[in-house]
Design a protein around this motif. Structure first.
Motif, PDB file in Angstrom:
ATOM      1  N   PRO A 105      -4.247  14.338   3.262  1.00 52.78           N
ATOM      2  CA  PRO A 105      -3.943  13.717   4.558  1.00 52.78           C
ATOM      3  C   PRO A 105      -2.433  13.617   4.752  1.00 52.78           C
ATOM      4  CG  PRO A 105      -4.570  12.042   2.969  1.00 52.78           C
ATOM      5  CD  PRO A 105      -4.770  13.369   2.284  1.00 52.78           C
ATOM      6  N   TYR A 112       0.914   3.410   2.255  1.00 54.60           N
ATOM      7  CA  TYR A 112       1.405   3.487   3.633  1.00 54.60           C
ATOM      8  C   TYR A 112       2.640   2.610   3.813  1.00 54.60           C
ATOM      9  CZ  TYR A 112       1.577   2.216   8.620  1.00 54.60           C
ATOM     10  OH  TYR A 112       1.991   1.953   9.908  1.00 54.60           O
ATOM     11  N   ARG A 117       1.423  12.298   5.001  1.00 57.92           N
ATOM     12  CA  ARG A 117       2.191  11.473   4.080  1.00 57.92           C
ATOM     13  C   ARG A 117       2.006   9.993   4.402  1.00 57.92           C
ATOM     14  NH1 ARG A 117       8.703  11.185   3.746  1.00 57.92           N
ATOM     15  NH2 ARG A 117       8.885   9.902   1.880  1.00 57.92           N
ATOM     16  N   GLU A 175      -0.702   8.358   3.474  1.00 59.59           N
ATOM     17  CA  GLU A 175      -2.125   8.091   3.292  1.00 59.59           C
ATOM     18  C   GLU A 175      -2.568   8.676   1.957  1.00 59.59           C
ATOM     19  OE1 GLU A 175      -4.538   9.280   6.595  1.00 59.59           O
ATOM     20  OE2 GLU A 175      -2.982   8.785   8.052  1.00 59.59           O
ATOM     21  N   THR A 176      -3.597   8.085   1.385  1.00 58.51           N
ATOM     22  CA  THR A 176      -4.081   8.534   0.076  1.00 58.51           C
ATOM     23  C   THR A 176      -5.422   9.251   0.204  1.00 58.51           C
ATOM     24  OG1 THR A 176      -5.142   6.402  -0.318  1.00 58.51           O
ATOM     25  CG2 THR A 176      -2.899   6.689  -1.155  1.00 58.51           C
ATOM     26  N   SER A 217      -6.809  -4.083   6.936  1.00 55.53           N
ATOM     27  CA  SER A 217      -6.038  -4.333   5.727  1.00 55.53           C
ATOM     28  C   SER A 217      -5.427  -5.729   5.756  1.00 55.53           C
ATOM     29  CB  SER A 217      -4.931  -3.282   5.578  1.00 55.53           C
ATOM     30  OG  SER A 217      -4.028  -3.644   4.565  1.00 55.53           O
ATOM     31  N   SER A 229       0.840  -1.194   0.000  1.00 54.25           N
ATOM     32  CA  SER A 229       0.000   0.000   0.000  1.00 54.25           C
ATOM     33  C   SER A 229       0.876   1.246   0.000  1.00 54.25           C
ATOM     34  CB  SER A 229      -0.881   0.004   1.252  1.00 54.25           C
ATOM     35  OG  SER A 229      -0.079   0.219   2.404  1.00 54.25           O
ATOM     36  N   ASN A 282      -3.061  -1.093   9.571  1.00 55.32           N
ATOM     37  CA  ASN A 282      -4.514  -0.995   9.614  1.00 55.32           C
ATOM     38  C   ASN A 282      -5.121  -2.371   9.891  1.00 55.32           C
ATOM     39  OD1 ASN A 282      -7.246  -0.762   8.934  1.00 55.32           O
ATOM     40  ND2 ASN A 282      -6.847   0.680   7.290  1.00 55.32           N
ATOM     41  N   GLN A 313      -1.346  10.876  -3.229  1.00 56.91           N
ATOM     42  CA  GLN A 313      -0.726  11.041  -1.917  1.00 56.91           C
ATOM     43  C   GLN A 313       0.410  12.042  -2.002  1.00 56.91           C
ATOM     44  OE1 GLN A 313       1.996   8.265  -0.136  1.00 56.91           O
ATOM     45  NE2 GLN A 313       2.001   6.935  -1.951  1.00 56.91           N
TER      46      GLN A 313
END
Length: 372
Positions: free
Chosen positions: A317, A126, A319, A321-322, A263, A124, A260, A361
């Motif tokens: 948001p 992240y 860095r 995160e999208t 996830s 991801s 997460n 992002q």
């Protein structure tokens, strides 16, 4: 024939590492394998017919294999047996060390801290941000980042180490095929950079295809080379968890980045933490585990933007995160065409990165608006 020659020939046995160790024990060492009569090998009760034939095949082809060793120089490659003083000391400690390793590049001193960074191939944003930030921080502090040059977390970590490391060898790639086989092909540029500024190693002879069964064997070397293994993102049952298990068996410490809970990519890491792995929540956490002092932080790159661009990027948001295009459309109240143009400008300036599915992002660059 020297002992180094015999170890070189042993690296051509197409058997697993545990089988090779059993062969060596029962034969009384590397010299015993090559001194034993052919009948003694054929009568060995603990070996299968295929394993016996593999040993005899290499003995029959020994002259040609050793003659072809001259090709290593032309490839910029060298072979280090497990008895060679330049062979990595950590690899001698594992239960099933390789007969030797084929090396392209320069190996670092054993006095360096070695950090393995592994994770999901399909990571991801992240996970990508975590791998990049943590690996860069470790490399700046003088650690050697070890990984498998795979797509996703592995390759991202090694790119960050090469870009940020201050040592002679910021990163080592351990390959499942021969050290001359680039896999995956998309990491060809990374492979060249590692050969020039780091190191690429394999226990398999040149030309070996990276077949599926070779990856767990490769993972034990990633763990074995390292003092610490960091898992950034991993699904349940992934190869990264195999590396973590092997690290624990070898007495290495295991770290994991929390993720997460919804996830699939974080399921493996969160499970490792539940089982006792150390959670890594910051660069400081990682450096404390490695017992390293922070290296010099690179100056944050600033990019001048217009007022509208500055306002738009402030809606993003943190860095890692999208945010989706539709969310930005709602928050900004800009017309769709204007928003698309502003995002394109920010992307060209290197301030944002477009992801699949209409997501965006932030990058590590800092927007500066002279009028603000």
């Amino acid at each position: 024939m020297t002992r180094e020659d015999r170890w070189y020939l042993a690296s051509y046995w197409n058997v697993g590492s545990a089988v090779r160790e059993r062969i060596l024990r029962e034969a009384g060492g590397i010299d015993g394998v090559f001194a034993a009569p052919e009948d003694a090998i054929r009568d060995a009760p603990s070996l299968s017919g295929r394993q016996k034939e593999e040993i005899l095949r290499v003995r029959r082809e020994a002259f040609g294999i050793l003659r072809d060793r001259e090709k290593l120089d032309r490839m910029g490659m060298r072979f280090l047996s497990r008895e060679n003083p330049a062979f990595p000391a950590r690899l001698r400690e594992i239960p099933d060390p390789p007969a030797g390793i084929f090396v392209i590049g320069s190996l670092p001193s054993d006095r360096c801290a070695f950090l393995a960074v592994v994770g999901a191939r399909k990571c991801s944003p992240y996970g990508e941000a975590c791998a990049r930030t943590l690996s860069a921080s470790a490399a700046r502090a003088g650690a050697v980042v070890v990984s498998g040059m795979a797509a996703g977390i592995d390759g991202i970590a090694q790119q960050a180490a090469l870009a940020s490391g201050t040592g002679a060898c910021p990163s080592i790639a351990v390959l499942a095929g021969g050290a001359d086989r680039v896999y995956p092909a998309e990491n060809r540029a990374l492979y060249r950079a590692l050969c020039e500024r780091g190191a690429v190693i394999s226990e398999n002879p040149p030309g070996t295809v990276p077949a599926p069964f070779r990856f767990p064997q490769r993972n034990r070397l990633i763990a074995g080379l390292s003092d610490t293994v960091l898992v950034v993102e991993a699904r349940a049952g992934s190869g990264s968890l195999i590396t973590a298990d092997q690290a624990l068996e070898q007495g290495r410490s295991v770290l994991a980045v929390p993720g997460n809970i919804f996830s699939e990519n974080s399921e493996g890491c969160n499970r490792l933490i539940r089982q006792g792995a150390v959670p890594i929540c910051s660069e400081r956490d990682l450096l404390e585990e490695l017992r390293l002092m922070p290296g010099e932080e690179p100056a944050e790159e600033e990019v001048c933007v217009t007022g509208r661009e500055y306002d738009l990027i402030s809606l993003f948001p943190p860095r890692g995160e999208t945010v989706h295009f539709e969310d930005l459309l709602f928050r900004s109240r800009y017309p769709s065409g204007d928003l698309s143009l502003l995002l394109l400008r920010l992307e060209q300036a290197g301030l944002v990165r477009a992801e699949r599915g209409g997501f965006y992002q932030r990058t590590g660059k800092k927007p500066v608006c002279p009028r603000r």
